[in-house]
Design a protein around this motif. Sequence first.
Motif, PDB file in Angstrom:
ATOM      1  N   LEU A  65       0.856  -1.189   0.000  1.00 34.20           N
ATOM      2  CA  LEU A  65       0.000   0.000   0.000  1.00 34.20           C
ATOM      3  C   LEU A  65       0.891   1.237   0.000  1.00 34.20           C
ATOM      4  N   PRO A  66       0.388   2.345  -0.525  1.00 31.41           N
ATOM      5  CA  PRO A  66       1.175   3.579  -0.521  1.00 31.41           C
ATOM      6  C   PRO A  66       1.383   4.132   0.896  1.00 31.41           C
ATOM      7  N   GLU A  67       2.359   4.969   1.012  1.00 30.13           N
ATOM      8  CA  GLU A  67       2.635   5.666   2.265  1.00 30.13           C
ATOM      9  C   GLU A  67       1.413   6.493   2.670  1.00 30.13           C
ATOM     10  N   ALA A  68       1.144   6.546   3.973  1.00 32.34           N
ATOM     11  CA  ALA A  68       0.057   7.359   4.535  1.00 32.34           C
ATOM     12  C   ALA A  68      -1.283   7.091   3.856  1.00 32.34           C
ATOM     13  N   SER A  69      -1.627   5.810   3.683  1.00 29.98           N
ATOM     14  CA  SER A  69      -2.843   5.461   2.939  1.00 29.98           C
ATOM     15  C   SER A  69      -3.979   4.903   3.794  1.00 29.98           C
ATOM     16  N   VAL A  70      -3.751   4.643   5.092  1.00 28.07           N
ATOM     17  CA  VAL A  70      -4.817   4.091   5.935  1.00 28.07           C
ATOM     18  C   VAL A  70      -4.940   4.903   7.228  1.00 28.07           C
ATOM     19  N   ASP A  71      -6.148   4.867   7.784  1.00 25.48           N
ATOM     20  CA  ASP A  71      -6.411   5.591   9.034  1.00 25.48           C
ATOM     21  C   ASP A  71      -6.094   4.749  10.261  1.00 25.48           C
ATOM     22  N   GLY A  72      -6.159   3.436  10.098  1.00 29.61           N
ATOM     23  CA  GLY A  72      -5.900   2.551  11.222  1.00 29.61           C
ATOM     24  C   GLY A  72      -5.272   1.255  10.764  1.00 29.61           C
ATOM     25  N   VAL A  73      -4.491   0.656  11.654  1.00 24.42           N
ATOM     26  CA  VAL A  73      -3.917  -0.672  11.429  1.00 24.42           C
ATOM     27  C   VAL A  73      -4.266  -1.507  12.650  1.00 24.42           C
ATOM     28  N   LEU A  74      -4.639  -2.757  12.419  1.00 22.90           N
ATOM     29  CA  LEU A  74      -5.039  -3.675  13.470  1.00 22.90           C
ATOM     30  C   LEU A  74      -4.193  -4.932  13.409  1.00 22.90           C
ATOM     31  N   SER A  75      -3.720  -5.384  14.572  1.00 23.11           N
ATOM     32  CA  SER A  75      -3.065  -6.692  14.642  1.00 23.11           C
ATOM     33  C   SER A  75      -3.544  -7.403  15.902  1.00 23.11           C
ATOM     34  N   THR A  76      -3.894  -8.669  15.727  1.00 17.47           N
ATOM     35  CA  THR A  76      -4.279  -9.503  16.870  1.00 17.47           C
ATOM     36  C   THR A  76      -3.499 -10.814  16.786  1.00 17.47           C
ATOM     37  N   VAL A  77      -2.595 -10.974  17.698  1.00 21.14           N
ATOM     38  CA  VAL A  77      -1.729 -12.151  17.816  1.00 21.14           C
ATOM     39  C   VAL A  77      -1.059 -12.432  16.467  1.00 21.14           C
ATOM     40  N   VAL A  78      -0.363 -11.405  15.965  1.00 22.22           N
ATOM     41  CA  VAL A  78       0.318 -11.469  14.671  1.00 22.22           C
ATOM     42  C   VAL A  78       1.810 -11.194  14.818  1.00 22.22           C
ATOM     43  N   LEU A  79       2.177 -10.230  15.641  1.00 24.31           N
ATOM     44  CA  LEU A  79       3.565  -9.770  15.690  1.00 24.31           C
ATOM     45  C   LEU A  79       4.533 -10.813  16.254  1.00 24.31           C
ATOM     46  N   CYS A  80       4.001 -11.843  16.880  1.00 29.40           N
ATOM     47  CA  CYS A  80       4.850 -12.940  17.352  1.00 29.40           C
ATOM     48  C   CYS A  80       5.409 -13.740  16.189  1.00 29.40           C
ATOM     49  N   SER A  81       4.754 -13.669  15.029  1.00 30.23           N
ATOM     50  CA  SER A  81       5.120 -14.554  13.928  1.00 30.23           C
ATOM     51  C   SER A  81       5.716 -13.854  12.706  1.00 30.23           C
ATOM     52  N   VAL A  82       5.834 -12.544  12.725  1.00 27.32           N
ATOM     53  CA  VAL A  82       6.475 -11.884  11.591  1.00 27.32           C
ATOM     54  C   VAL A  82       7.967 -12.218  11.610  1.00 27.32           C
ATOM     55  N   SER A  83       8.569 -12.295  10.431  1.00 27.04           N
ATOM     56  CA  SER A  83       9.987 -12.675  10.390  1.00 27.04           C
ATOM     57  C   SER A  83      10.896 -11.538  10.856  1.00 27.04           C
ATOM     58  N   ASP A  84      10.461 -10.293  10.692  1.00 28.26           N
ATOM     59  CA  ASP A  84      11.272  -9.140  11.105  1.00 28.26           C
ATOM     60  C   ASP A  84      10.340  -8.130  11.782  1.00 28.26           C
ATOM     61  N   LEU A  85      10.310  -8.161  13.109  1.00 30.00           N
ATOM     62  CA  LEU A  85       9.400  -7.319  13.886  1.00 30.00           C
ATOM     63  C   LEU A  85       9.639  -5.838  13.626  1.00 30.00           C
ATOM     64  N   GLY A  86      10.890  -5.418  13.584  1.00 30.19           N
ATOM     65  CA  GLY A  86      11.195  -4.006  13.329  1.00 30.19           C
ATOM     66  C   GLY A  86      10.701  -3.544  11.970  1.00 30.19           C
ATOM     67  N   ALA A  87      10.899  -4.378  10.959  1.00 32.16           N
ATOM     68  CA  ALA A  87      10.443  -4.032   9.604  1.00 32.16           C
ATOM     69  C   ALA A  87       8.921  -3.962   9.547  1.00 32.16           C
ATOM     70  N   ALA A  88       8.240  -4.896  10.206  1.00 27.62           N
ATOM     71  CA  ALA A  88       6.775  -4.888  10.217  1.00 27.62           C
ATOM     72  C   ALA A  88       6.249  -3.620  10.874  1.00 27.62           C
ATOM     73  N   LEU A  89       6.823  -3.229  12.002  1.00 28.80           N
ATOM     74  CA  LEU A  89       6.372  -2.014  12.685  1.00 28.80           C
ATOM     75  C   LEU A  89       6.693  -0.762  11.863  1.00 28.80           C
ATOM     76  N   ALA A  90       7.818  -0.757  11.169  1.00 29.21           N
ATOM     77  CA  ALA A  90       8.147   0.371  10.285  1.00 29.21           C
ATOM     78  C   ALA A  90       7.126   0.469   9.149  1.00 29.21           C
ATOM     79  N   GLU A  91       6.684  -0.663   8.627  1.00 29.35           N
ATOM     80  CA  GLU A  91       5.668  -0.668   7.577  1.00 29.35           C
ATOM     81  C   GLU A  91       4.322  -0.169   8.111  1.00 29.35           C
ATOM     82  N   VAL A  92       3.976  -0.563   9.334  1.00 28.97           N
ATOM     83  CA  VAL A  92       2.737  -0.069   9.947  1.00 28.97           C
ATOM     84  C   VAL A  92       2.783   1.453  10.015  1.00 28.97           C
TER      85      VAL A  92
END
Length: 190
Positions: A81-108
């Motif tokens: 998705l483009p930069e600054a394209s959503v009003d909210g992001v939701l995660s429920t029991v997801v961040l335990c399984s991403v391969s790169d937590l820092g990269a995922a949070l930077a993308e959020v």
Amino acid sequence: MGMTAWSEYAAAKSRLIGGLRGTVLEIGAGRGANFGYLSPDVSWIGLEPHDRTRAALLRTAAAHDLPSRQVLAASAERIPLPEASVDGVLSTVVLCSVSDLGAALAEVRRVLRPGGRFVFFEHVAAPSGTWTHHLQRIAAPFTRTFDKGCDPSRDIGTAIRSAGFATVEFDRYVRPGPLHIPFIAGTADN
């Protein structure tokens, strides 16, 4: 930081997820368990990298009456998705399984509009030195292999606090049972 009663966890889900408005991206949307919490006027985008789970998610999404719904085949580390394209992001029991937590949070943070809100519900590492933390560390190699990459020993709360959000607030919960698995639920504003 004290613990909030587990009985309050469901109320927190209802309040925080129900408070999301506008265009909401749900990372690791699974099979669509959070649809019942979303406001009916939300434009929902689901991100689900696993083929079999995504097929179930598409069926669940089709059954819910939202003004807009879209399912993307991608990981949280590379949100298409483009930069600054959503009003909210939701995660429920997801961040335990991403391969790169820092990269995922930077993308959020990247896809959130200024003033946007990240709402999260995650199981986290127990305090160091506890029996639960010891068990989490022992289980981690097995759960990473057999549970879609889940690492129960991640300190997700600290990672979210360190990701550069303007404000981060969360409560801690412990799920009743023999293992006393700790969870956090909260918000991070961009």
